[in-house]
Enzyme design. Structure first.
Site, PDB file in Angstrom:
ATOM      1  N   GLU A  35       3.170  -7.505  -3.000  1.00  0.00           N
ATOM      2  CA  GLU A  35       2.639  -8.876  -3.000  1.00  0.00           C
ATOM      3  C   GLU A  35       2.354  -9.418  -4.399  1.00  0.00           C
ATOM      4  O   GLU A  35       2.616 -10.585  -4.672  1.00  0.00           O
ATOM      5  CB  GLU A  35       1.388  -8.945  -2.117  1.00  0.00           C
ATOM      6  CG  GLU A  35       1.728  -8.823  -0.639  1.00  0.00           C
ATOM      7  CD  GLU A  35       0.553  -8.326   0.174  1.00  0.00           C
ATOM      8  OE1 GLU A  35       0.064  -9.093   1.014  1.00  0.00           O
ATOM      9  OE2 GLU A  35       0.136  -7.171  -0.045  1.00  0.00           O
ATOM     10  N   ARG A  49       0.749  -1.244   0.000  1.00  0.00           N
ATOM     11  CA  ARG A  49       0.000   0.000   0.000  1.00  0.00           C
ATOM     12  C   ARG A  49       0.785   1.303   0.000  1.00  0.00           C
ATOM     13  O   ARG A  49       0.210   2.366  -0.252  1.00  0.00           O
ATOM     14  CB  ARG A  49      -0.912   0.018   1.235  1.00  0.00           C
ATOM     15  CG  ARG A  49      -0.124   0.063   2.538  1.00  0.00           C
ATOM     16  CD  ARG A  49      -1.018  -0.097   3.760  1.00  0.00           C
ATOM     17  NE  ARG A  49      -1.707   1.139   4.121  1.00  0.00           N
ATOM     18  CZ  ARG A  49      -1.199   2.093   4.876  1.00  0.00           C
ATOM     19  NH1 ARG A  49       0.033   1.996   5.357  1.00  0.00           N
ATOM     20  NH2 ARG A  49      -1.902   3.177   5.159  1.00  0.00           N
TER      21      ARG A  49
END
Lengths: 157, 327, 285
Positions: B286, B89
Site C-alpha cells: 500500500e 503484511r
C-alpha cells in the site's frame, strides 16, 4: 430443432495446426478458443474490447478475440499464447518478460505477449513511444507498464 | 494555456491489521531425505511476490537455491493459516514465520554437521555446508539432509509469528496501534491545460522506506504499479452511482491509466531496517500507492493555485475549479 | 448471447440478394467492434448476421481522377498506413489514428463507424468536413450516392434502406493550398471516447482572405454537423484575431442552440471555444 441450436462447421488454423469444429454462430472466437479448443491462455477480461486481455493474432494482426465472431475466422490463421514458445524453449519475449520482472498477477500477460509479438513481427526495433502506443490497448493494473515496456524494448533475438 | 507545477506527498502507513486485531502467520518448511525443500503456507501470492520472498528467506538461511524450493500455498487441507494477503503484511509476518522455521531446521542440520566435520564455524552456501576457516571440511546439503533423516531427527518445522498489537486507549487514542510503519514520499510534476482541464503527469519520483528490500526488483515493481494506480485514482477513476446503482460498470466507463498515460517514473528504495522485520524488512504493497494522489493534487495546486478536494480531478471538475478561481 | 444465423457473403450479388430477402431481420457485420457488444447486451435482436468482410469490392483505397474512394471495410489501421490518405487527407488519418486501441483499429472499419453513427464517432467529423459521399448498393435500387451530411438523422441512426449495404466512401480531392486538421479531447490518452472532437478544413487565397472553411465539431451534439453560420463569419474575410474569436463564439452558440442547455454545457462551451480557436490558429500559421 430448437431455434439457435444448429451448429456450423468452422475450419481455421490455430498455432499452425488445422482445426475443424462444429460451433454455434453466436460464439465469439474467444469462447471457441477457451472452451471448445481448450486453449484457456487467452483471457476473458471485459468481453467488449476495452481491456485487451483476450488479444490474439489473426492473419498477422493483433485483435481482441472477444470482438470476432468465430465464423469470421473461417480459413484464417490464429496465433494464441499457447503457440508462443514451449516450456523447454521460451520465446525471446517470454524470456525478456521473466528477466525484467514484467509479470505480477499474470492476467494481462498473454495479451501483452501477443500484442508485443505482433508489434515486433512488424517492427523489430520499436522506440519506447512505439511500444507504449503498441500496448495501449492492453490494460494492466499491477505493473504500471514500466517493466513490460522495458522487457519489450530489450528483447533480443 | 499550459501550466506546470510540482507537488509532494508524504505518508507513513501501518503494516498489518493493528488495533489488537489478530494478525499472525504460520509457515512450514520441510527437508526431504534427498535434500529437496518443501514450503507450505496458507499465504496467497496473487502476483505481488510473497512466494518469492518465502523461497528467498529459506534459501538465505539454508543455502539452497531459491528456485528449487517447492511451495504449496493456500490449500486448506495441507497448509497452515497465514492470514489474508492484505495490509501490506506478508513479507513482515509470513517472512518472520518462514525465518523461524528455517532457522530451527538449520540448528538441527548445524549440530549434525558440526559433529561430522569437527568444526563449529559452518556456513550454508550454494547447497554446501563448510567451515569458514577450513573450507576443505565440507559436506553437501543433500548428504547432510539424508544423514539427519537416517538419525530420525525432525526435518519438518512450522514457524509461527504474531504481530497482534495491544490497541490504543479509546479515550486518548494513544497506545500501540500497529506493529510497524512504512514511510514514503513522492514528488509529482504535472502540466495542466487550463483551457480543457486535462492534466498530464510528466514525472513521478518515489522514495519508499521498506526496511529492507529482500527482492529489490519486486519492490520497484510494486511501487511502479502503485504509482499508476494512484494516478488513475487522482485523475480519471470514478464510480458513478444513481440511487445506489453503479453506472460505471465496465472498463470502458471506469477508466484506469493505459500505457499512454504513464509519466516518467523513478523509484528510490530506502532501507532503514526494523529490528522486528525479517532481515529488517517491512512492507510496500500500500505505501507504494498512497502518496501519489496527494503529490499530484499538490502539483496541481502549485501550477494553478487551485485546491482539488474531490476526486477525481477530471476534465470537468478541474475546469470548474479553474473557472471559479478566474471569476 | 442471443440466437442468430450467420452468413458470409463471398460475392456482392449474394450479399445484396440476402439483404433484400431478410431486410430488417438482418444486421451487417464487418469488424464487429460495435456490433458484437450490442449483440451481447441484446440491444438488437437480428435473426441473421451478414458478414461482409470477405467482399473484395468493399475493400481498398483507390485514387481516382478527382476523388479518393475508400472501401467501406477499410480498417482504421489501413487508413492510418495509407500513403494515399496521408497525402490527400491527413485530418482523416489523424481521426482514424485516434480511435480506440491498436486491436480495435485492426478490426474496426470506416463503414462500421459511419453505420453505427455514434455521436462521439471520431472519423465522422473529419469526413463531414471533407464533404464525403457515401456509396450505397441494393438489389432494388442498384448503386446510389448520398452525402454523409444527409445520411445520419439521429444518434445511432444512419438513413440507409434496410436492403442497402454501404460499399464505399468518396472524398473529392482538395484544392491545392487547402489545409485540414483534426483534434480530439479524451479523458485518457488511449482507448478513450471523444469528450469532444473537431475537424476543420481551411484555405486562404493569395490576399490572405479565407476562401474555404468547413468546421465540424463532434461528440457535443446528437449528430455532428457543419457549423455553417460560424463558417460564414470568416469566409471572405481576413482571419484577424477578433474575427476568429467571433467565429469560435458562433460555433458554441450554434451547438447550444441545437442541444439546449444541459449539465455539460458549462464545460462544453468554453472548452469547445478554446479548441476551435486553437485549431483555427494552427491552420492559419
Amino acid at each position: 430443432m430448437l431455434k439457435g441450436t444448429k451448429k456450423t462447421r468452422l475450419r481455421m488454423k490455430v498455432n499452425g495446426n488445422p482445426v475443424e469444429i462444429m460451433i454455434k454462430p453466436t460464439w465469439t472466437l474467444l469462447r471457441v478458443l477457451r472452451e471448445e479448443l481448450s486453449l484457456p491462455g487467452t483471457k476473458k477480461g471485459c468481453e467488449q474490447g476495452d481491456c485487451g486481455a483476450c488479444t490474439i493474432i489473426l492473419d498477422g494482426k493483433a485483435v481482441n478475440a472477444c470482438l470476432v465472431l468465430a465464423l469470421q475466422a473461417e480459413s484464417k490463421e490464429i496465433e494464441t499464447i499457447e503457440g508462443l514458445g514451449t516450456p523447454e524453449s521460451l520465446h525471446p519475449l517470454q524470456e525478456s518478460f521473466l528477466k525484467y520482472g514484467a509479470v505480477q498477477c499474470g492476467f494481462c500477460t498473454p495479451g501483452m505477449l501477443m500484442v508485443a509479438k505482433a508489434l515486433l513481427d512488424k517492427n523489430p526495433r520499436p522506440a519506447v513511444k512505439e511500444i507504449k502506443q503498441g500496448i495501449s490497448g492492453n490494460l494492466c493494473r499491477c505493473t504500471g507498464y514500466v517493466k513490460i515496456i522495458k522487457a519489450i524494448q530489450n528483447v533480443s533475438g | 494555456m499550459k501550466k506546470r507545477g510540482i507537488g509532494l506527498g508524504s505518508i507513513f502507513f501501518s503494516i498489518g491489521y493493528g488495533f489488537s486485531r489478530p494478525d499472525f502467520c504460520a509457515a512450514t518448511v520441510e527437508i526431504s531425505p534427498n535434500g529437496s525443500v518443501i514450503g507450505r503456507s496458507g499465504e496467497v501470492d496473487y502476483g505481488q511476490g510473497s512466494d518469492t520472498i518465502f523461497c528467498q528467506i529459506v534459501a538465505e538461511v539454508l543455502g539452497v537455491r531459491p528456485d528449487t524450493i517447492k511451495l504449496i500455498t493456500a490449500d486448506t487441507l495441507v497448509t497452515p493459516d497465514a492470514g489474508p494477503t492484505s495490509a501490506s503484511r506478508l513479507t513482515y509476518v509470513m517472512g518472520n514465520a518462514v525465518l523461524k522455521a528455517s532457522q530451527t531446521l538449520k540448528k538441527t542440520l548445524q549440530s549434525v554437521a558440526e559433529g561430522i566435520l569437527g568444526e563449529k564455524d559452518l556456513l550454508f552456501v550454494d547447497e554446501e555446508v563448510y567451515s569458514e576457516t577450513h573450507p576443505e571440511k565440507h559436506i553437501s546439503f543433500k548428504v547432510l539432509a539424508k544423514e539427519c533423516h537416517n538419525r530420525e531427527l525432525p526435518m519438518v518445522e512450522t514457524g509461527w509469528h504474531e504481530i497482534t498489537t495491544e490497541d490504543v486507549d479509546p479515550e486518548t487514542g494513544q497506545g500501540n496501534a500497529y506493529a510497524t510503519y512504512a514511510y514514503a514520499t513522492q514528488l509529482a510534476e504535472v502540466e495542466v491545460d487550463t483551457e480543457t482541464g486535462k492534466v498530464e503527469v510528466l514525472r513521478i519520483v518515489a522514495a519508499t522506506d521498506v526496511g529492507k528490500a529482500i527482492n529489490p526488483s519486486n519492490v520497484e515493481a510494486q511501487i511502479e504499479g502503485g504509482i499508476v494506480m494512484g494516478l488513475g485514482y487522482a485523475l480519471t477513476e470514478e464510480i458513478k452511482l444513481d440511487r445506489g446503482y453503479i453506472q460505471t460498470k465496465s472498463l470502458g466507463d471506469y477508466m484506469i491509466p493505459t500505457s499512454m498515460d504513464i509519466p516518467y517514473i523513478e523509484t528510490h528504495i530506502i532501507e532503514i531496517p526494523v529490528s522486528t522485520g525479517p532481515y529488517g524488512a517491512k512492507g510496500v504493497g500500500e505505501p507504494a500507492l498512497i502518496p501519489t494522489a496527494p503529490a499530484i493534487l499538490n502539483a496541481i495546486a502549485n501550477a494553478l493555485d487551485v485546491r482539488v478536494t474531490d476526486l477525481p480531478a477530471n476534465l470537468e471538475n478541474l475546469h470548474r475549479l479553474i473557472r471559479e478561481k478566474g471569476d | 448471447m442471443q440466437h442468430f444465423e450467420f452468413y458470409t457473403a463471398r460475392h456482392i450479388e449474394d450479399a445484396l440478394t440476402f439483404l433484400s430477402e431478410k431486410g430488417e431481420r438482418c444486421k451487417v457485420i464487418a469488424g464487429g467492434t460495435d456490433l458484437i457488444p450490442a449483440l451481447r447486451k441484446e440491444d438488437i435482436h437480428p435473426d441473421f448476421v451478414l458478414n461482409v468482410l470477405e467482399l473484395r469490392s468493399l475493400n481498398g483505397i483507390t485514387e481516382l481522377n478527382h476523388s479518393i474512394r475508400i472501401g467501406s471495410t477499410v480498417t482504421f489501421t489501413e487508413m492510418v498506413e495509407s500513403d494515399i490518405l496521408s497525402h490527400f487527407f491527413p485530418s482523416l488519418v489523424q481521426a482514424a489514428a485516434s480511435v480506440g486501441s491498436p486491436q480495435i483499429r485492426n478490426r474496426g472499419t470506416i463503414g462500421g463507424n459511419i453505420a453505427n453513427a455514434s455521436p462521439a464517432a471520431d472519423v465522422l467529423p473529419a469526413i463531414l468536413a471533407l464533404d464525403g459521399e457515401l456509396e450505397l448498393e441494393s438489389k432494388k435500387l442498384g448503386t446510389r450516392r448520398l452525402p454523409l451530411s444527409e445520411a445520419i438523422v439521429a444518434p445511432y441512426r444512419a438513413q440507409f434502406r434496410q436492403d442497402e449495404i454501404l460499399t464505399g466512401i468518396f472524398i473529392k480531392k482538395l484544392e491545392s493550398g487547402t489545409r485540414s486538421a483534426f483534434t480530439k479531447l479524451g479523458r485518457r490518452n488511449a482507448m478513450a471516447r471523444a469528450r469532444m472532437n473537431l475537424s476543420v478544413i481551411l484555405r486562404l487565397n493569395n490576399e490572405e482572405v479565407v476562401e474555404e472553411l468547413k468546421i465540424v465539431p463532434g461528440a457535443v451534439m446528437p449528430v455532428a454537423k457543419r457549423m455553417e453560420r460560424a463558417e460564414k463569419m470568416l469566409i471572405g474575410k481576413k482571419p484577424e484575431t477578433s474575427v476568429v474569436e467571433a467565429t469560435a463564439t458562433a460555433i458554441v452558440e450554434e451547438i447550444v442552440e441545437r442541444t439546449g442547455v444541459r449539465w455539460s454545457t458549462e464545460y462544453k462551451v468554453p472548452v469547445m471555444k478554446s479548441l476551435s480557436k486553437r485549431i483555427l490558429g494552427e491552420l492559419l500559421t
